[in-house]
Design a protein around this motif. Structure first.
Motif, PDB file in Angstrom:
ATOM      1  N   THR A 101       0.833  -1.208   0.000  1.00 14.90           N
ATOM      2  CA  THR A 101       0.000   0.000   0.000  1.00 14.90           C
ATOM      3  C   THR A 101       0.867   1.258   0.000  1.00 14.90           C
ATOM      4  N   TYR A 102       1.912   1.259   0.810  1.00 16.76           N
ATOM      5  CA  TYR A 102       2.761   2.443   0.944  1.00 16.76           C
ATOM      6  C   TYR A 102       3.529   2.742  -0.338  1.00 16.76           C
ATOM      7  N   PHE A 103       4.116   1.696  -0.922  1.00 16.31           N
ATOM      8  CA  PHE A 103       5.001   1.915  -2.068  1.00 16.31           C
ATOM      9  C   PHE A 103       4.294   1.905  -3.418  1.00 16.31           C
ATOM     10  N   LEU A 104       3.099   1.307  -3.519  1.00 15.62           N
ATOM     11  CA  LEU A 104       2.478   1.180  -4.837  1.00 15.62           C
ATOM     12  C   LEU A 104       1.035   1.683  -4.858  1.00 15.62           C
ATOM     13  N   ILE A 105       0.203   1.113  -3.979  1.00 17.80           N
ATOM     14  CA  ILE A 105      -1.220   1.442  -4.061  1.00 17.80           C
ATOM     15  C   ILE A 105      -1.464   2.910  -3.740  1.00 17.80           C
ATOM     16  N   TRP A 106      -0.808   3.424  -2.677  1.00 14.75           N
ATOM     17  CA  TRP A 106      -1.013   4.821  -2.327  1.00 14.75           C
ATOM     18  C   TRP A 106      -0.535   5.770  -3.424  1.00 14.75           C
ATOM     19  N   PRO A 107       0.695   5.626  -3.985  1.00 15.44           N
ATOM     20  CA  PRO A 107       1.107   6.537  -5.068  1.00 15.44           C
ATOM     21  C   PRO A 107       0.188   6.461  -6.285  1.00 15.44           C
ATOM     22  N   VAL A 108      -0.184   5.242  -6.702  1.00 14.94           N
ATOM     23  CA  VAL A 108      -1.048   5.111  -7.874  1.00 14.94           C
ATOM     24  C   VAL A 108      -2.407   5.752  -7.613  1.00 14.94           C
ATOM     25  N   THR A 109      -2.952   5.518  -6.415  1.00 17.01           N
ATOM     26  CA  THR A 109      -4.243   6.122  -6.072  1.00 17.01           C
ATOM     27  C   THR A 109      -4.139   7.637  -6.043  1.00 17.01           C
ATOM     28  N   ALA A 110      -3.051   8.168  -5.459  1.00 20.26           N
ATOM     29  CA  ALA A 110      -2.870   9.618  -5.387  1.00 20.26           C
ATOM     30  C   ALA A 110      -2.766  10.224  -6.785  1.00 20.26           C
ATOM     31  N   ILE A 111      -2.072   9.528  -7.681  1.00 23.19           N
ATOM     32  CA  ILE A 111      -1.950  10.017  -9.062  1.00 23.19           C
ATOM     33  C   ILE A 111      -3.313  10.041  -9.744  1.00 23.19           C
ATOM     34  N   LEU A 112      -4.092   8.969  -9.557  1.00 23.43           N
ATOM     35  CA  LEU A 112      -5.412   8.917 -10.182  1.00 23.43           C
ATOM     36  C   LEU A 112      -6.333   9.990  -9.609  1.00 23.43           C
ATOM     37  N   VAL A 113      -6.280  10.182  -8.284  1.00 23.08           N
ATOM     38  CA  VAL A 113      -7.108  11.215  -7.654  1.00 23.08           C
ATOM     39  C   VAL A 113      -6.712  12.599  -8.169  1.00 23.08           C
ATOM     40  N   THR A 114      -5.404  12.847  -8.316  1.00 27.38           N
ATOM     41  CA  THR A 114      -4.941  14.127  -8.851  1.00 27.38           C
ATOM     42  C   THR A 114      -5.400  14.312 -10.284  1.00 27.38           C
ATOM     43  N   TYR A 115      -5.331  13.252 -11.064  1.00 29.99           N
ATOM     44  CA  TYR A 115      -5.743  13.309 -12.465  1.00 29.99           C
ATOM     45  C   TYR A 115      -7.232  13.663 -12.587  1.00 29.99           C
ATOM     46  N   MET A 116      -8.035  13.172 -11.651  1.00 32.95           N
ATOM     47  CA  MET A 116      -9.471  13.456 -11.683  1.00 32.95           C
ATOM     48  C   MET A 116      -9.805  14.817 -11.084  1.00 32.95           C
ATOM     49  N   GLY A 117      -8.784  15.549 -10.612  1.00 31.53           N
ATOM     50  CA  GLY A 117      -9.020  16.869 -10.067  1.00 31.53           C
ATOM     51  C   GLY A 117      -9.568  16.877  -8.664  1.00 31.53           C
ATOM     52  N   LEU A 118      -9.401  15.798  -7.930  1.00 33.89           N
ATOM     53  CA  LEU A 118      -9.950  15.703  -6.582  1.00 33.89           C
ATOM     54  C   LEU A 118      -8.916  15.966  -5.504  1.00 33.89           C
ATOM     55  N   ALA A 119      -7.680  16.269  -5.908  1.00 33.17           N
ATOM     56  CA  ALA A 119      -6.612  16.485  -4.933  1.00 33.17           C
ATOM     57  C   ALA A 119      -6.308  17.969  -4.790  1.00 33.17           C
ATOM     58  N   VAL A 120      -5.602  18.313  -3.723  1.00 35.86           N
ATOM     59  CA  VAL A 120      -5.215  19.709  -3.497  1.00 35.86           C
ATOM     60  C   VAL A 120      -4.207  20.147  -4.553  1.00 35.86           C
TER      61      VAL A 120
ATOM     62  N   LEU B 133       9.785   7.540  -1.546  1.00 39.28           N
ATOM     63  CA  LEU B 133       9.108   7.055  -0.350  1.00 39.28           C
ATOM     64  C   LEU B 133      10.004   6.150   0.484  1.00 39.28           C
ATOM     65  N   ALA B 134      11.002   5.528  -0.155  1.00 40.71           N
ATOM     66  CA  ALA B 134      11.909   4.631   0.563  1.00 40.71           C
ATOM     67  C   ALA B 134      12.985   5.391   1.335  1.00 40.71           C
ATOM     68  N   ASP B 135      13.036   6.705   1.159  1.00 41.91           N
ATOM     69  CA  ASP B 135      14.015   7.502   1.894  1.00 41.91           C
ATOM     70  C   ASP B 135      13.718   7.434   3.387  1.00 41.91           C
ATOM     71  N   VAL B 136      14.771   7.408   4.192  1.00 41.86           N
ATOM     72  CA  VAL B 136      14.613   7.261   5.637  1.00 41.86           C
ATOM     73  C   VAL B 136      13.759   8.378   6.228  1.00 41.86           C
TER      74      VAL B 136
END
Length: 454
Positions: free
Chosen positions: A21-40, A165-168
């Protein structure tokens, strides 16, 4: 080697899901949400800046004399090919000069330094025809800062997001959530498995003597309750088998005690004139009881018996020939009522002989002295053994086929023969019945699927 425990599987599974979720699902979801104009964030290209910064930062190479230069790395050239409008500039904070290879147009509009140093600034160049174009100004390798502009999102940029995201500095704030989720999942799973741990403790105390005990599943979750119900069902079947075995053993021992006691009494008087004949009769009786016990025990373990074509009329004649000396010696007679045509059944020959033998023995005990036992073979795969004794009452017709059942303690026999007949008949797809003989007595019959005339 045992497989990992359910608790370990849950913890590993939760950890894997969180990382995914942290490394894949969350970034992909955030990108899709941004693409749909639902993000800040005002542009989906926000997620492309990490790759652009990564590529330019790798191209900034420091020299041994303390200066630096921009190297045209393969990654930089490939990135510029995918993003034709991409521009970048690297500024030396010490003098405000742009390094060679920087975009001059971009370097001219950047702040020259001074009292304020931009750590991360987003901007868009004036008069840019692309309303979604964006750039970012941020610190680079000291003492430099960089600006990247005109980047657009591609799916390969997702790798840079994951590396960011893998940065300490990103992982450390996320760790408390991971640890909390693992701890909560462990506690919840451990609590949910409590009924299984209790069931294990209860099962550990069950043995052959206490097989009547059951596992308490009243508080088990609905996912575990069916397993405990099935386990209790298995225990009930084991209890039933244990009861039958104990009853079988006790009654068998009881039946063998009498002939053994008689045999011991005869051995005390070996000079009696009928000693050998009586001894032989007692031995045959014991052998008959043991054989019947073995047949009954083996029948309980085996499935359907191997079948062959058997002529019921021929088998009846053969059985009469075998029993004729014994019947004549007992002061009785036996007769056969044969069929008009051969009656062929599909059955196990040895089992069928055992069944008919038991029915004849049963009739011999019931038939009055001077009477005649009848064997009848009828069309429709039916064989009947008829006696003219006391008969079997309607209330006893189901009981006579139970192991060790006898009308009274003085009734001769071990009470095994008819139960063997029933069990062997059912294993061969047939049936057994008992009816009243007209004029008095009992008629025992066997029925089988008819194979017809050969």
């Amino acid at each position: 080697m045992r497989s990992p425990s359910l608790l370990a599987r849950f913890v590993i599974g939760i950890t894997a899901i969180e990382l995914l979720t942290y490394f894949l699902i969350w970034p992909v979801t955030a990108i899709l949400v941004t693409y749909m104009g639902l993000a800040v964030t005002d542009s989906v290209n926000y997620w492309a800046e990490f790759h652009a910064i990564e590529v330019v930062d790798a191209a900034l190479v420091k020299d041994a004399d303390g200066s630096a230069h921009i190297e045209a790395t393969p990654a930089l050239r490939a990135y510029q090919a995918r993003n034709p409008n991409f521009r970048f500039a690297i500024i030396d904070n010490r003098n405000g000069a742009a390094l060679a290879g920087s975009s001059e147009a971009l370097a001219r509009v950047l702040p020259s330094g001074g009292e304020i140093i931009a750590i991360r600034n987003y901007f868009r160049l004036p008069n840019d025809p692309d309303p979604k174009a964006r750039g970012v100004l941020r610190e680079a390798k000291p003492p430099y800062r960089m600006a990247v502009y005109g980047y657009t999102l591609h799916w390969e940029d997702l790798g840079a997001v994951m590396r960011m995201l893998a940065d300490v500095t990103q992982i450390v704030p996320f760790l408390p959530f991971v640890v909390s989720a693992i701890l909560i999942s462990w506690l919840v799973t451990r609590f949910g498995l409590t009924p299984l741990y209790k069931a294990k403790e209860q099962l550990a105390g069950i043995d052959f003597k206490s097989v009547d005990q059951r596992i308490d599943g009243s508080k088990a979750p609905k996912e575990i309750a069916p397993f405990l119900d099935a386990l209790n069902g298995a225990l009930a079947r084991l209890e039933d088998g244990a009861k039958r075995q104990r009853r079988f053993t006790a009654n068998a021992a009881h039946e063998l005690l009498t002939p053994i006691a008689i045999l011991r009494a005869r051995l005390d008087a070996p000079n009696e004139p009928d000693f050998l004949s009586d001894l032989d009769r007692d031995m045959r009786r014991m052998q008959s009881i043991v054989e019947q016990l073995l047949v009954l025990a083996r029948g309980a373990e085996r499935g359907n018996l191997a079948a062959e074509d058997v002529d019921l009329g021929a088998l009846a004649r053969r059985m009469i020939g075998d029993y004729l000396p014994l019947i004549v010696d007992s002061g009785r007679a036996i007769a056969l009522d044969p069929p008009a045509a051969p009656v062929i059944v599909r059955a196990n020959g040895q089992a069928l002989e055992c069944m008919v033998s038991n029915l004849i023995n049963n009739a011999l005990r019931a038939e009055p002295v001077g009477g005649t036992i009848e064997l009848r073979v009828r069309a429709g795969a039916r064989l009947e053994v008829v006696d003219h004794g006391e008969g079997v009452g309607a209330s006893e017709r189901d009981l006579v086929f139970e192991p060790f059942w006898r009308r009274t303690e003085t009734t001769r026999g071990a009470g095994l023969g008819l139960s063997i007949v029933k069990e062997l008949t059912e294993k061969q797809g047939g049936g057994v019945f008992v009816a009243e003989t007209p004029g008095g007595g009992a008629t025992f019959g066997l029925t089988f699927p008819d194979r017809g005339a050969p």
